[in-house]
Structures are given as structure tokens and as C-alpha cells.
Scaffold this motif. Structure first.
Motif, mmCIF file in Angstrom:
data_model
loop_
_atom_site.group_PDB
_atom_site.id
_atom_site.type_symbol
_atom_site.label_atom_id
_atom_site.label_comp_id
_atom_site.label_asym_id
_atom_site.label_seq_id
_atom_site.Cartn_x
_atom_site.Cartn_y
_atom_site.Cartn_z
ATOM 1 N N ARG A 34 0.634 15.984 -6.951
ATOM 2 C CA ARG A 34 1.258 15.025 -5.806
ATOM 3 C C ARG A 34 0.802 13.666 -5.490
ATOM 4 N NH1 ARG A 34 5.788 18.042 -5.046
ATOM 5 N NH2 ARG A 34 5.528 20.297 -5.077
ATOM 6 N N GLU A 35 -0.288 13.617 -6.115
ATOM 7 C CA GLU A 35 -0.764 12.152 -5.679
ATOM 8 C C GLU A 35 -0.616 11.358 -7.161
ATOM 9 O OE1 GLU A 35 -5.031 13.033 -4.679
ATOM 10 O OE2 GLU A 35 -4.137 12.951 -2.588
ATOM 11 N N LEU A 36 -0.164 11.727 -8.363
ATOM 12 C CA LEU A 36 -0.150 11.042 -9.572
ATOM 13 C C LEU A 36 0.695 9.865 -9.298
ATOM 14 C CD1 LEU A 36 0.660 13.562 -12.361
ATOM 15 C CD2 LEU A 36 -1.182 12.417 -11.967
ATOM 16 N N ALA A 37 1.984 9.802 -8.669
ATOM 17 C CA ALA A 37 2.612 8.663 -8.376
ATOM 18 C C ALA A 37 2.281 7.600 -7.532
ATOM 19 C CB ALA A 37 4.142 9.007 -8.147
ATOM 20 N N LEU A 38 1.160 7.957 -6.912
ATOM 21 C CA LEU A 38 0.435 7.280 -5.654
ATOM 22 C C LEU A 38 -0.788 6.291 -6.299
ATOM 23 C CD1 LEU A 38 0.806 9.626 -2.773
ATOM 24 C CD2 LEU A 38 2.281 7.636 -3.504
ATOM 25 N N LEU A 41 -1.949 2.494 -5.680
ATOM 26 C CA LEU A 41 -1.167 1.789 -4.898
ATOM 27 C C LEU A 41 -2.157 1.431 -3.586
ATOM 28 C CD1 LEU A 41 2.207 3.855 -4.795
ATOM 29 C CD2 LEU A 41 1.635 1.569 -6.036
ATOM 30 N N THR A 42 -2.000 0.415 -2.850
ATOM 31 C CA THR A 42 -2.567 0.187 -1.744
ATOM 32 C C THR A 42 -1.596 0.579 -0.604
ATOM 33 O OG1 THR A 42 -3.636 -1.796 -2.750
ATOM 34 C CG2 THR A 42 -3.500 -1.530 -0.368
ATOM 35 N N ILE A 43 -2.098 1.552 0.305
ATOM 36 C CA ILE A 43 -1.317 2.050 1.188
ATOM 37 C C ILE A 43 -2.284 2.027 2.549
ATOM 38 C CG2 ILE A 43 -0.023 3.873 2.255
ATOM 39 C CD1 ILE A 43 0.160 5.160 -0.451
ATOM 40 N N HIS A 44 -1.667 1.112 3.573
ATOM 41 C CA HIS A 44 -2.173 0.968 4.870
ATOM 42 C C HIS A 44 -1.743 2.108 5.953
ATOM 43 C CE1 HIS A 44 -4.256 -2.478 3.017
ATOM 44 N NE2 HIS A 44 -2.993 -2.906 2.818
ATOM 45 N N SER A 45 -2.433 2.124 7.283
ATOM 46 C CA SER A 45 -1.756 2.865 7.977
ATOM 47 C C SER A 45 -0.376 2.495 8.446
ATOM 48 C CB SER A 45 -2.825 2.973 9.338
ATOM 49 O OG SER A 45 -3.006 1.603 9.894
ATOM 50 N N ASP A 46 -0.090 1.323 8.535
ATOM 51 C CA ASP A 46 1.187 0.733 8.877
ATOM 52 C C ASP A 46 2.384 0.659 7.642
ATOM 53 O OD1 ASP A 46 0.268 -1.405 7.716
ATOM 54 O OD2 ASP A 46 0.452 -2.793 9.328
ATOM 55 N N THR A 47 2.114 0.981 6.641
ATOM 56 C CA THR A 47 2.908 0.820 5.525
ATOM 57 C C THR A 47 4.074 1.799 5.869
ATOM 58 O OG1 THR A 47 1.220 0.517 3.817
ATOM 59 C CG2 THR A 47 3.186 1.302 2.961
ATOM 60 N N GLN A 48 5.287 1.351 5.655
ATOM 61 C CA GLN A 48 6.589 2.056 6.069
ATOM 62 C C GLN A 48 6.849 2.536 4.660
ATOM 63 O OE1 GLN A 48 8.515 2.520 8.546
ATOM 64 N NE2 GLN A 48 7.392 0.777 9.947
ATOM 65 N N LEU A 135 14.294 -1.121 -0.083
ATOM 66 C CA LEU A 135 13.090 -1.546 -0.149
ATOM 67 C C LEU A 135 13.015 -2.986 0.268
ATOM 68 C CD1 LEU A 135 11.683 -0.385 -3.721
ATOM 69 C CD2 LEU A 135 10.763 0.087 -1.406
ATOM 70 N N LYS A 136 11.783 -3.474 0.871
ATOM 71 C CA LYS A 136 11.709 -4.549 1.106
ATOM 72 C C LYS A 136 11.309 -5.556 -0.175
ATOM 73 C CE LYS A 136 8.993 -3.473 5.511
ATOM 74 N NZ LYS A 136 7.833 -3.768 6.090
ATOM 75 N N PRO A 137 11.474 -6.612 -0.177
ATOM 76 C CA PRO A 137 11.135 -7.593 -1.392
ATOM 77 C C PRO A 137 9.481 -7.479 -1.578
ATOM 78 C CG PRO A 137 12.485 -9.008 -0.066
ATOM 79 C CD PRO A 137 12.298 -7.579 0.549
ATOM 80 N N GLY A 138 9.118 -7.117 -2.788
ATOM 81 C CA GLY A 138 8.015 -6.775 -3.084
ATOM 82 C C GLY A 138 7.460 -5.254 -3.123
ATOM 83 N N GLY A 139 8.675 -4.543 -2.471
ATOM 84 C CA GLY A 139 8.123 -3.248 -2.313
ATOM 85 C C GLY A 139 8.247 -2.322 -3.555
ATOM 86 N N VAL A 140 7.504 -0.953 -3.455
ATOM 87 C CA VAL A 140 7.423 -0.320 -4.692
ATOM 88 C C VAL A 140 8.200 1.043 -4.587
ATOM 89 C CG1 VAL A 140 5.752 0.971 -5.960
ATOM 90 C CG2 VAL A 140 5.040 -1.179 -4.800
ATOM 91 N N PHE A 141 9.071 1.280 -5.708
ATOM 92 C CA PHE A 141 9.302 2.455 -5.979
ATOM 93 C C PHE A 141 8.642 3.420 -6.936
ATOM 94 C CE2 PHE A 141 13.280 4.910 -8.099
ATOM 95 C CZ PHE A 141 13.261 5.839 -7.328
ATOM 96 N N THR A 142 8.122 4.397 -6.359
ATOM 97 C CA THR A 142 7.312 5.317 -7.351
ATOM 98 C C THR A 142 7.958 6.765 -7.517
ATOM 99 O OG1 THR A 142 5.181 6.127 -7.566
ATOM 100 C CG2 THR A 142 5.635 5.948 -5.311
ATOM 101 N N LEU A 143 7.964 7.101 -8.744
ATOM 102 C CA LEU A 143 8.731 8.497 -9.053
ATOM 103 C C LEU A 143 7.762 9.326 -10.070
ATOM 104 C CD1 LEU A 143 10.432 8.686 -11.976
ATOM 105 C CD2 LEU A 143 11.508 6.786 -10.803
ATOM 106 N N VAL A 144 7.961 10.594 -9.962
ATOM 107 C CA VAL A 144 7.481 11.495 -10.706
ATOM 108 C C VAL A 144 8.536 12.481 -11.173
ATOM 109 C CG1 VAL A 144 6.491 12.796 -9.092
ATOM 110 C CG2 VAL A 144 5.611 13.193 -11.632
ATOM 111 N N ASP A 145 8.780 12.844 -12.479
ATOM 112 C CA ASP A 145 9.658 13.926 -12.817
ATOM 113 C C ASP A 145 9.606 14.199 -14.387
ATOM 114 O OD1 ASP A 145 12.281 15.383 -12.945
ATOM 115 O OD2 ASP A 145 12.893 13.879 -11.268
ATOM 116 N N PHE A 146 10.625 14.966 -14.835
ATOM 117 C CA PHE A 146 10.426 15.558 -16.227
ATOM 118 C C PHE A 146 10.693 14.399 -17.270
ATOM 119 C CE2 PHE A 146 12.301 19.424 -14.123
ATOM 120 C CZ PHE A 146 11.203 20.100 -14.063
ATOM 121 N N HIS A 147 10.030 14.582 -18.611
ATOM 122 C CA HIS A 147 10.497 13.905 -19.610
ATOM 123 C C HIS A 147 10.397 14.575 -21.062
ATOM 124 C CE1 HIS A 147 9.026 10.830 -22.633
ATOM 125 N NE2 HIS A 147 9.451 9.696 -21.911
ATOM 126 N N ALA A 148 11.029 14.160 -21.904
ATOM 127 C CA ALA A 148 11.074 14.843 -23.204
ATOM 128 C C ALA A 148 9.446 14.862 -23.857
ATOM 129 C CB ALA A 148 12.020 14.032 -24.064
#
Length: 207
Positions: A34-38, A41-48, A135-148
Motif C-alpha cells: 500500500r505504501e509502494l507508490a508513496l 514523496l513529501t506529504i504534509h498534514s495539509d497536503t490535498q 492536479l495543481k501545477p507541480g502536483g504528483v500522480f502516483t499509481l500501482v498496477d499490473f505489468h507484464a
């Protein structure tokens, strides 16, 4: 076509959770999965944060430990009901990922865990477009899923899993270059890592 095991896994939470824990053993257990994709990353208490296709809150429970501003989105009322019970610290929205009811440039981080393989190719592109929009400019999209798998030893395992619990869209994702799709949409892929013999991919991309 969906199998009866797939239907049961969505109907019965204990079965879904059991399958998730078993599959996660390949990367060291569910907590690590569950934490692989994170990672990194720097995440603060006010991170949306938007937990996209949050299901019953399996990853949401880790996100709320890092931020007080977590929103879970899912199209399933039953899943959201479970998520509210499991992780009441987050807020939840019932909607489709390809038509998100959010303003532009709202989130610092959008996360999605093993859900893109559920989508048809047209839906997949719409979801990526929507993620880019919210996403905000500079925001991050992070994902985990299947791969061949890159290691042939892992092909029998993932093949049996997909045959029992997934549909043709999961097989289609194995042929899809997600990093390329993200780049074409405007993202800059900053991290792309394979796990479990290449059968699992983690991507982090910046807007």
C-alpha cells in the motif's frame, strides 16, 4: 468475462481482503504494498490528496496518517460505505474517475492503486486526462498496477490470478505503456519501478 470468484471478491469483504493480502506477499506484505507508490514523496498534514478509485479504503488508511486532507473517490456506493466505516478520517465522493466533480488544479497528490486495469482503453485515457486537470501545477500522480512480468517465473502466477479474478481489460493493460500515455498527456514521469518479477509497476509523474 467476469468469473464467479471475481463477483464473490467484490461481494464479500473478507474474500477481497484475503486475496489482497495474498497477492501483496510478493512485495513483502500488504502494508508495504500500500505504501509502494508513496515512497520518496513529501506529504504534509495539509497536503490535498485524492485517493482515486479508493474502494473500501485499503490505501486511504495509510494516506490519512500523513495528511488531514484526504478525499476518497469511488463509483461504488457499497465500497464507499465500507470506506467510511474503515477510515472515517477521510471525506468521500461517489463519482466516476473519468468524470470527477472537482475544480481544476485542486489536489497536490492523486493516488490510484490497482484500479486502472479495470478500465477500457477509452476510459483509461479519460481518467489520465481528468487526473491532469484536477492536479495543481507541480502536483504528483502516483499509481500501482499490473505489468507484464519481465521474469518468466512470474507469468504462471499472474496468468492464473487474472483468469480467476479479472476481465479482458487487465490483459489489455499488460500490453499498455502507461508511462508513455502519461507523457503524451503532458505528465513528466519522474519514477517508474517494477516489482515482483516485473508483474507490478509503480509510476510517479509530475504535472
Amino acid at each position: 468475462m467476469a468469473t464467479i470468484l471475481r463477483d464473490w471478491s467484490y461481494r464479500y469483504q473478507w474474500l477481497y481482503d484475503g486475496i489482497s493480502r495474498l497477492a501483496a506477499l510478493s512485495v513483502g506484505g500488504e502494508a508495504r504494498f500500500r505504501e509502494l507508490a508513496l515512497q520518496g514523496l513529501t506529504i504534509h498534514s495539509d497536503t490535498q490528496i485524492l485517493d482515486l478509485c479508493c474502494g473500501s479504503g485499503q490505501t486511504t488508511q495509510f494516506l490519512v496518517k500523513a495528511s488531514q486532507n484526504v478525499t476518497g473517490l469511488d463509483a461504488s456506493p457499497k465500497s464507499l460505505q465500507r470506506a467510511r466505516q474503515n477510515v472515517p478520517e477521510a471525506s468521500y465522493v461517489e463519482a466516476f474517475a473519468q468524470e470527477m466533480p472537482f475544480a481544476d488544479n485542486l489536489f497536490d497528490l492523486v493516488h490510484i492503486s490497482v484500479a486502472l486495469h479495470e478500465m477500457q482503453p477509452q476510459q483509461l485515457q479519460k481518467i489520465i486526462n481528468e487526473v491532469y486537470r484536477v492536479l495543481k501545477p507541480g502536483g504528483v500522480f502516483t499509481l500501482v498496477d499490473f505489468h507484464a512480468p519481465t521474469n518468466p517465473i512470474f507469468w504462471p502466477g499472474i496468468s492464473i490470478f487474472l483468469l480467476l479474478f479479472e476481465t479482458e481489460t487487465a490483459w489489455e493493460l499488460l500490453k499498455t505503456d502507461l508511462a508513455e500515455l502519461l507523457t503524451k498527456t503532458g505528465f513528466e514521469v519522474s519514477k517508474s519501478t517494477l516489482y515482483a518479477g516485473g508483474s507490478l509497476q509503480v509510476i510517479q509523474a509530475n504535472k
